[in-house]
Design a protein around this motif. Structure first.
Motif, mmCIF file in Angstrom:
data_model
loop_
_atom_site.group_PDB
_atom_site.id
_atom_site.type_symbol
_atom_site.label_atom_id
_atom_site.label_comp_id
_atom_site.label_asym_id
_atom_site.label_seq_id
_atom_site.Cartn_x
_atom_site.Cartn_y
_atom_site.Cartn_z
ATOM 1 N N THR A 93 1.070 -1.713 0.337
ATOM 2 C CA THR A 93 0.184 0.403 -0.079
ATOM 3 C C THR A 93 1.239 1.475 0.006
ATOM 4 O OG1 THR A 93 0.188 -0.001 2.694
ATOM 5 C CG2 THR A 93 -1.661 -0.609 1.101
ATOM 6 N N VAL A 94 0.378 2.116 -0.502
ATOM 7 C CA VAL A 94 1.015 3.214 -1.171
ATOM 8 C C VAL A 94 -0.390 4.646 -0.366
ATOM 9 C CG1 VAL A 94 2.020 5.052 -2.177
ATOM 10 C CG2 VAL A 94 2.911 3.374 -2.207
ATOM 11 N N VAL A 95 0.199 5.064 0.871
ATOM 12 C CA VAL A 95 -0.770 6.448 1.052
ATOM 13 C C VAL A 95 -0.336 7.271 1.387
ATOM 14 C CG1 VAL A 95 -1.712 6.741 2.893
ATOM 15 C CG2 VAL A 95 -2.142 5.044 2.528
ATOM 16 N N ARG A 96 -0.808 8.892 0.681
ATOM 17 C CA ARG A 96 0.179 10.255 0.763
ATOM 18 C C ARG A 96 -0.639 10.687 1.928
ATOM 19 N NH1 ARG A 96 2.853 13.567 -3.295
ATOM 20 N NH2 ARG A 96 3.053 12.037 -4.434
ATOM 21 N N SER A 97 0.419 11.652 2.656
ATOM 22 C CA SER A 97 -0.328 12.653 3.868
ATOM 23 C C SER A 97 -1.055 13.371 3.630
ATOM 24 C CB SER A 97 0.785 12.292 4.975
ATOM 25 O OG SER A 97 1.445 13.940 4.644
ATOM 26 N N PRO A 98 -1.781 14.429 3.776
ATOM 27 C CA PRO A 98 -1.896 15.399 3.178
ATOM 28 C C PRO A 98 -0.939 16.649 3.759
ATOM 29 C CG PRO A 98 -3.593 14.954 5.505
ATOM 30 C CD PRO A 98 -2.122 14.183 5.883
ATOM 31 N N PHE A 99 -0.318 16.476 3.633
ATOM 32 C CA PHE A 99 1.354 17.206 3.623
ATOM 33 C C PHE A 99 2.319 16.121 2.542
ATOM 34 C CE2 PHE A 99 -0.316 17.509 8.142
ATOM 35 C CZ PHE A 99 -0.406 18.975 7.612
ATOM 36 N N GLY A 100 2.450 15.786 1.666
ATOM 37 C CA GLY A 100 2.214 14.797 0.784
ATOM 38 C C GLY A 100 3.833 13.223 0.892
ATOM 39 N N GLN A 101 4.299 13.372 2.309
ATOM 40 C CA GLN A 101 4.595 11.804 3.030
ATOM 41 C C GLN A 101 4.136 10.621 1.973
ATOM 42 O OE1 GLN A 101 3.933 12.972 6.767
ATOM 43 N NE2 GLN A 101 6.316 12.996 6.917
ATOM 44 N N LEU A 102 4.759 10.101 1.882
ATOM 45 C CA LEU A 102 4.663 8.745 0.845
ATOM 46 C C LEU A 102 4.969 7.493 1.734
ATOM 47 C CD1 LEU A 102 5.143 8.955 -2.701
ATOM 48 C CD2 LEU A 102 3.116 9.612 -1.541
ATOM 49 N N PHE A 103 3.519 6.687 2.451
ATOM 50 C CA PHE A 103 3.337 6.320 3.211
ATOM 51 C C PHE A 103 3.591 4.713 2.805
ATOM 52 C CE2 PHE A 103 2.108 9.766 6.353
ATOM 53 C CZ PHE A 103 3.033 9.194 7.434
ATOM 54 N N LEU A 104 4.692 4.161 2.428
ATOM 55 C CA LEU A 104 4.506 2.671 1.932
ATOM 56 C C LEU A 104 4.406 1.379 3.074
ATOM 57 C CD1 LEU A 104 6.195 4.392 0.414
ATOM 58 C CD2 LEU A 104 6.246 3.097 -0.984
ATOM 59 N N ARG A 105 3.975 0.476 3.479
ATOM 60 C CA ARG A 105 3.954 -0.471 3.326
ATOM 61 C C ARG A 105 3.404 -1.887 2.683
ATOM 62 N NH1 ARG A 105 3.521 -0.115 9.276
ATOM 63 N NH2 ARG A 105 3.369 -2.534 9.903
ATOM 64 N N GLY A 106 5.062 -2.565 2.663
ATOM 65 C CA GLY A 106 4.762 -3.934 1.587
ATOM 66 C C GLY A 106 6.083 -4.441 1.593
ATOM 67 N N GLU A 107 6.348 -5.295 0.412
ATOM 68 C CA GLU A 107 7.274 -5.789 0.090
ATOM 69 C C GLU A 107 8.152 -4.624 -1.339
ATOM 70 O OE1 GLU A 107 9.004 -9.574 -2.619
ATOM 71 O OE2 GLU A 107 7.213 -9.618 -1.918
ATOM 72 N N LEU A 108 9.603 -4.032 -0.382
ATOM 73 C CA LEU A 108 9.414 -2.854 -1.035
ATOM 74 C C LEU A 108 11.089 -2.420 -1.679
ATOM 75 C CD1 LEU A 108 8.248 -0.004 1.799
ATOM 76 C CD2 LEU A 108 6.986 -0.967 -0.308
ATOM 77 N N SER A 109 11.378 -1.978 -2.733
ATOM 78 C CA SER A 109 12.702 -2.147 -3.135
ATOM 79 C C SER A 109 12.810 -0.548 -3.407
ATOM 80 C CB SER A 109 13.198 -2.615 -4.060
ATOM 81 O OG SER A 109 12.746 -4.238 -3.682
ATOM 82 N N VAL A 110 13.142 -0.291 -2.278
ATOM 83 C CA VAL A 110 14.149 1.567 -1.875
ATOM 84 C C VAL A 110 15.325 1.287 -2.381
ATOM 85 C CG1 VAL A 110 13.834 3.592 -0.288
ATOM 86 C CG2 VAL A 110 12.510 1.391 -0.108
ATOM 87 N N THR A 111 15.501 2.451 -3.569
ATOM 88 C CA THR A 111 16.844 2.742 -4.327
ATOM 89 C C THR A 111 17.554 3.931 -3.530
ATOM 90 O OG1 THR A 111 16.386 2.313 -6.221
ATOM 91 C CG2 THR A 111 18.304 3.658 -6.424
ATOM 92 N N VAL A 112 18.626 4.109 -3.114
ATOM 93 C CA VAL A 112 19.031 4.833 -1.508
ATOM 94 C C VAL A 112 20.044 5.779 -2.814
ATOM 95 C CG1 VAL A 112 18.229 3.876 0.299
ATOM 96 C CG2 VAL A 112 20.334 3.179 -0.437
ATOM 97 N N PRO A 113 20.699 6.878 -1.897
ATOM 98 C CA PRO A 113 22.050 7.729 -2.956
ATOM 99 C C PRO A 113 22.968 6.381 -2.832
ATOM 100 C CG PRO A 113 20.350 8.923 -1.013
ATOM 101 C CD PRO A 113 20.474 7.972 -1.160
ATOM 102 N N GLY A 114 23.384 7.109 -4.355
ATOM 103 C CA GLY A 114 24.440 5.945 -4.672
ATOM 104 C C GLY A 114 24.156 4.734 -5.189
#
Length: 146
Positions: A93-114
Motif C-alpha cells: 500500500t501507498v498512502v499520501r499524507s495531507p502534507f505529501g509524505q508517502l507512507f508505504l507498507r509491503g514488499e519494497l525495494s527502495v533505491t538510496v543515494p549512491g
C-alpha cells in the motif's frame, strides 16, 4: 554568525541493534519520525527515559514484534531468534499524507543515494525533495510539517 541549514544528504549510520533472548530490535535514528507507536504501545520495552531505551526482553518476543510493526517509518525493525524476518504486508500500500509524505507498507525495494537498494517492509518517503535523508522523510521540508 547564524548557521545555515543544508539539505545535503546525511551520511547514513548503521541501525543500532538491541539483542534480547528471543528477538533483536534494530533502530535507525535517521528514519525515526517520532510517531511514538513504540513507546505508547509497549512502554516496558521502549522507554526514551531509560538507557538503553530499547529492552527487548521486557515483553514476549511476539508482542515486541507486533509493536515494532506499528512503526510507520521503518526506523524500528526486528528479527525473531526462532523465526523468519518480518513478512511484508500484502498487497503493498501507498498512502499520501495531507502534507505529501508517502507512507508505504509491503514488499519494497527502495533505491538510496549512491544507487544501492534497500529491501524494506515499511517506509515514509519524502515527496518534497528537501529531506537530508533521501529518499526517506526527515520532517525538514514541507511534506514533513504536520
Amino acid at each position: 554568525m547564524a548557521s545555515m541549514e543544508t539539505n545535503e544528504p546525511k551520511e547514513p549510520k548503521e541501525p543500532k541493534a538491541y539483542a534480547g533472548e528471543g528477538i533483536t530490535v534494530t533502530y535507525d535514528t535517521g528514519r525515526c519520525l517520532h510517531a511514538a507507536r513504540c513507546v505508547g504501545g509497549l512502554p516496558e520495552v521502549f522507554d526514551t527515559g531509560r538507557r538503553p531505551w530499547i529492552q527487548p526482553d521486557g515483553a514476549a518476543p511476539e508482542r515486541v514484534a507486533e509493536v515494532v510493526r506499528r512503526c510507520p517509518s521503518g526506523a524500528l525493525q526486528y528479527r525473531l531468534a526462532a523465526g523468519p524476518p518480518e513478512e511484508p504486508d500484502r498487497p503493498t500500500t501507498v498512502v499520501r499524507s495531507p502534507f505529501g509524505q508517502l507512507f508505504l507498507r509491503g514488499e519494497l525495494s527502495v533505491t538510496v543515494p549512491g544507487g544501492g537498494v534497500r529491501e524494506e517492509t515499511r517506509a515514509v518517503l519524502c515527496a518534497c525533495g528537501v529531506s537530508g535523508n533521501q529518499p526517506y522523510c526527515d520532517h525538514s521540508g514541507a511534506c514533513g510539517k504536520e
